[in-house]
Design a protein around this motif. Sequence first.
Motif, mmCIF file in Angstrom:
data_model
loop_
_atom_site.group_PDB
_atom_site.id
_atom_site.type_symbol
_atom_site.label_atom_id
_atom_site.label_comp_id
_atom_site.label_asym_id
_atom_site.label_seq_id
_atom_site.Cartn_x
_atom_site.Cartn_y
_atom_site.Cartn_z
ATOM 1 N N PHE A 150 5.243 12.811 4.097
ATOM 2 C CA PHE A 150 4.915 13.096 5.331
ATOM 3 C C PHE A 150 6.242 12.902 6.348
ATOM 4 O O PHE A 150 6.243 13.396 7.415
ATOM 5 N N VAL A 185 -4.160 2.448 11.591
ATOM 6 C CA VAL A 185 -3.480 2.596 10.297
ATOM 7 C C VAL A 185 -3.281 4.071 9.987
ATOM 8 O O VAL A 185 -4.035 4.613 9.659
ATOM 9 N N GLY A 186 -1.818 4.246 9.799
ATOM 10 C CA GLY A 186 -1.434 5.514 9.083
ATOM 11 C C GLY A 186 -1.577 6.645 10.423
ATOM 12 O O GLY A 186 -2.420 7.656 10.291
ATOM 13 N N CYS A 187 -1.210 6.283 11.519
ATOM 14 C CA CYS A 187 -1.796 6.967 12.719
ATOM 15 C C CYS A 187 -0.963 8.386 12.664
ATOM 16 O O CYS A 187 -1.225 9.579 13.453
ATOM 17 N N TRP A 203 3.019 17.296 13.671
ATOM 18 C CA TRP A 203 1.940 16.701 14.048
ATOM 19 C C TRP A 203 1.216 17.650 15.311
ATOM 20 O O TRP A 203 -0.099 17.709 15.385
ATOM 21 N N GLU A 218 -8.212 9.674 7.094
ATOM 22 C CA GLU A 218 -7.461 10.392 6.232
ATOM 23 C C GLU A 218 -6.153 9.789 5.654
ATOM 24 O O GLU A 218 -5.241 10.351 5.566
ATOM 25 N N VAL A 219 -6.349 8.536 5.240
ATOM 26 C CA VAL A 219 -5.247 7.587 4.965
ATOM 27 C C VAL A 219 -5.338 6.929 3.782
ATOM 28 O O VAL A 219 -4.425 7.100 2.676
ATOM 29 N N LEU A 226 -2.742 11.726 16.652
ATOM 30 C CA LEU A 226 -3.611 12.783 17.160
ATOM 31 C C LEU A 226 -4.961 12.183 17.245
ATOM 32 O O LEU A 226 -5.821 12.590 18.121
ATOM 33 N N LEU A 266 -2.788 5.920 -0.131
ATOM 34 C CA LEU A 266 -2.258 4.492 -0.597
ATOM 35 C C LEU A 266 -1.873 4.206 -1.946
ATOM 36 O O LEU A 266 -2.598 4.963 -2.799
ATOM 37 N N THR A 280 0.876 -1.204 0.083
ATOM 38 C CA THR A 280 0.051 -0.068 -0.162
ATOM 39 C C THR A 280 0.857 1.197 -0.017
ATOM 40 O O THR A 280 0.298 2.351 -0.034
ATOM 41 N N LEU A 329 -6.904 18.253 11.153
ATOM 42 C CA LEU A 329 -7.073 16.906 11.584
ATOM 43 C C LEU A 329 -7.251 17.029 13.306
ATOM 44 O O LEU A 329 -7.879 16.051 13.793
ATOM 45 N N ARG A 339 -14.884 12.395 14.532
ATOM 46 C CA ARG A 339 -14.425 10.836 14.088
ATOM 47 C C ARG A 339 -14.442 10.227 15.702
ATOM 48 O O ARG A 339 -14.365 9.030 15.733
HETATM 49 C C1 LIG Z 1 -3.144 12.650 6.508
HETATM 50 S S1 LIG Z 1 -2.158 11.946 7.387
HETATM 51 C C2 LIG Z 1 -3.366 11.221 8.984
HETATM 52 C C3 LIG Z 1 -2.815 10.866 9.988
HETATM 53 C C4 LIG Z 1 -3.567 10.391 10.858
HETATM 54 N N1 LIG Z 1 -4.366 9.349 10.667
HETATM 55 C C5 LIG Z 1 -4.698 11.448 11.739
HETATM 56 O O1 LIG Z 1 -5.932 11.557 11.134
HETATM 57 O O2 LIG Z 1 -4.406 12.354 12.195
HETATM 58 C C6 LIG Z 1 -1.864 10.486 6.716
HETATM 59 C C7 LIG Z 1 -1.017 9.497 7.227
HETATM 60 O O3 LIG Z 1 -1.009 8.280 6.421
HETATM 61 C C8 LIG Z 1 0.488 7.795 6.478
HETATM 62 N N2 LIG Z 1 0.624 6.819 5.423
HETATM 63 C C9 LIG Z 1 0.943 6.984 3.937
HETATM 64 N N3 LIG Z 1 1.005 5.775 3.433
HETATM 65 C C10 LIG Z 1 0.615 5.063 4.270
HETATM 66 C C11 LIG Z 1 0.452 3.477 4.174
HETATM 67 N N4 LIG Z 1 0.972 2.760 3.072
HETATM 68 N N5 LIG Z 1 0.036 2.910 5.191
HETATM 69 C C12 LIG Z 1 -0.208 3.505 6.249
HETATM 70 N N6 LIG Z 1 -0.072 4.616 6.386
HETATM 71 C C13 LIG Z 1 0.336 5.362 5.410
HETATM 72 C C14 LIG Z 1 1.264 8.782 6.293
HETATM 73 O O4 LIG Z 1 2.543 8.549 6.943
HETATM 74 C C15 LIG Z 1 0.532 9.892 7.449
HETATM 75 O O5 LIG Z 1 0.932 9.736 8.735
#
Ligand SMILES: C[S@@+](CC[C@H](N)C(=O)[O-])C[C@H]1O[C@@H](n2cnc3c(N)ncnc32)[C@H](O)[C@@H]1O
Length: 298
Positions: free
Chosen positions: A34, A87-89, A41, A160-161, A93, A165, A25, A51, A58
């Motif tokens: 990022f 996922v994608g933390c 953050w 927001e992840v 936050l 991808l 992904t 966010l 959320r």
């Molecule tokens: C817009 S931020 C959202 C962060 C968090 N979910 C929030 O809402 O506060 C997107 C996040 O997705 C992560 N990200 C990017 N590609 C990803 C992947 N393949 N799998 C998981 N996370 C990923 C980024 O590193 C980033 O931390």
Amino acid sequence: MRMRTSPCLSLGDRLLWVQCFSQTTVDPNEVKRFQLLASKWWNEQGEFAALHSLNDLRVPFIRDNLLNAHGKGLPGKPLAELRILDVGCGGGLLTEPLGRLGACVLGIDPVADSIGIAEVHAWHDPDVHNNVRYRSITLEELSEKGGKGAGQFDAVVASEVVEHLSQLETFALCCNQVLKPGGSLFITTINKTRLSYALAIVVAEEVLRITPRGTHDWDKFVCPMVLERLLESHGFHVESVRGMMYNPLSGAWRWTENTSVNYALHAVKLKEDTSPDDEDDPNDPITVAQAKARRWYN
Ligand SMILES: C[S@@+](CC[C@H](N)C(=O)[O-])C[C@H]1O[C@@H](n2cnc3c(N)ncnc32)[C@H](O)[C@@H]1O
């Protein structure tokens, strides 16, 4: 490259297929982007301000849907004993407030510097520090067959992840793999419409500079119906889709019927084995979706 799969493969075979052919992904350009923002953050007025305020919608969305599914937890800790994967933390936050509600939350992100920031920040609050863990790992790695993540979680959150991808199909397969049967998947993301291009890219990135330029690629946005079909073909039943609206002047979010820009989705992983009683009602949406999924997998 999008993965092509045959409807004849079982879910397990499809997962194996994904792993054998190293589907990921992760888009390296997103990781770089990022990485550059990792120190920002926790600045509530900075690049991630929207966010921070999105938590107003959320967190209750996730909490209330989990309470409906699992009943009340301890007073003040309604999500106690639930295991959530964020996922994608990023910097944590959303991970932190879920931990404060009593859930055991694992936050994962491919950007190691973001995980470092999240770990340091969590240390300051004992309520968070006792309940959250972070790892710089991908969802694919965590969900590997026989890996520690398989079938472990009551809920997966990807807020927001998905618009960052490289592949949604691998994401859906891996979410299914890490969830317990009946577990919940919560996604917030951006619709693929002309209005979302105008607001999320032109206005937010180029005019008001609410988000850094280049954060979003319209080609990666996904319509709720497309996401819903994808999830339903990967063993989920979509329970609800709700529109969300951001006011750049007040910095506040609100729920709306309109899903044309931002939306939140709640899906539930189907239970593979249904008792004869469960199958009695052919009009039950879960039964219908399960039958659809079985047709696809078998
Ligand atoms: C817009 S931020 C959202 C962060 C968090 N979910 C929030 O809402 O506060 C997107 C996040 O997705 C992560 N990200 C990017 N590609 C990803 C992947 N393949 N799998 C998981 N996370 C990923 C980024 O590193 C980033 O931390």
